[in-house]
Design a protein around this motif. Sequence first.
Motif, short mmCIF file in Angstrom:
data_model
loop_
_atom_site.label_atom_id
_atom_site.label_comp_id
_atom_site.label_asym_id
_atom_site.label_seq_id
_atom_site.Cartn_x
_atom_site.Cartn_y
_atom_site.Cartn_z
N ARG A 10 -0.67 6.92 -12.56
CA ARG A 10 -0.95 7.94 -13.57
C ARG A 10 -0.50 9.30 -13.04
O ARG A 10 -0.80 9.65 -11.90
CB ARG A 10 -2.44 7.92 -13.92
N VAL B 46 4.24 17.82 -20.17
CA VAL B 46 3.86 16.96 -21.28
C VAL B 46 5.12 16.45 -22.00
O VAL B 46 6.07 17.21 -22.23
CB VAL B 46 2.95 17.72 -22.26
N ARG C 264 0.94 12.82 -21.02
CA ARG C 264 1.15 12.68 -19.58
C ARG C 264 1.50 11.23 -19.26
O ARG C 264 0.72 10.33 -19.55
CB ARG C 264 -0.08 13.15 -18.81
N THR D 151 -1.86 11.15 -9.65
CA THR D 151 -3.28 11.48 -9.72
C THR D 151 -4.11 10.46 -8.94
O THR D 151 -3.64 9.34 -8.65
CB THR D 151 -3.78 11.52 -11.17
N ASP E 167 -2.11 12.40 -24.88
CA ASP E 167 -2.12 13.67 -24.15
C ASP E 167 -0.75 14.03 -23.58
O ASP E 167 -0.56 15.12 -23.03
CB ASP E 167 -3.17 13.66 -23.03
N TYR F 299 6.31 15.59 -11.30
CA TYR F 299 4.99 15.12 -11.68
C TYR F 299 4.22 14.85 -10.40
O TYR F 299 4.81 14.54 -9.35
CB TYR F 299 5.09 13.84 -12.51
N ASP G 139 0.42 13.62 -13.53
CA ASP G 139 0.08 14.90 -14.15
C ASP G 139 1.28 15.81 -14.02
O ASP G 139 1.94 15.84 -12.97
CB ASP G 139 -1.13 15.52 -13.45
#
Length: 288
Positions: free
Chosen positions: A212, A217, A246, A203, A244, A200, A214
Amino acid sequence: MSGAIEVLEPGLLTLVEDLGRPGWAHVGVGRSGAADAGALRLANRLVANDEGAAGLEVLLGGLRVRARGPLTVALTGGRGPAWVDGRPVGHEAVLELADGAELRLGTVVAGLRTYVAVRGGIDVPPVLGSRSTDQLAGLGPAPLAAGDVLPVGHAPRDWPLVDVAPVGPWPAHVELPVVPGPHADWFDDPLARLCWAHDYLVTPATNRVAVRLDGPVVARRPDRVGRELPSEGLVVGAVQVPPDGRPVVFSVDHPVTGGYPVAAVVRRHALGRLGQLRPGDPVRFVRG
């Protein structure tokens, strides 16, 4: 008071932090405290403070301060160049500042937050038993500004026993060990999904409230799609999965409740790693 620190340049964001204010979640106040508690503890040990003494948490460097009176300080956590009166100095070492000496931190090149401990601790008034700044709750001292003068408490009786602490190289790849969370049944084997051999990326929307991410999923089970949860208590390290898919990993200034399912929780011994993650860093979850 045994001296003071005068702020000449505060950098991007410098906060007063200790180990936080536990015991107030039932009235809506989180623990907060240093984002990398291990780094603050080490800095305090180097200057012979109690581990929970308040120090400075410096985001990405840029801090410049002047000693009012002779001070003993130490730098830990995120690494970058540092100078005392223009002379390069190291991290994880005991530094002596003469009256009027200037300490300056350059831009951090590894990690995110540098900790400055001063012998005697930063002696600002406590709020609910802690001197920590909680940015989400708006408690504690305001972020430092040029012209601020921070009092330093009386030095402990005992002196440091070492001049420098051996610390290994900064990891090129961060792993976060996790265990199943309270809502793991909302997902098909959430640890398998989180712990795929994929990274990951952190962000830019990352702060002391949450990291957080990205990347891959984490999908809900079909029978859980569209369902909602009542708000429940949250802990630091909770890996919450919004619709979402993430992941969001909650850090020290997290809200005390949340309504999205928590798929996993980061192991306590790895929580300090969250506080040193910077935007763009790759992160991998591993089974804890």
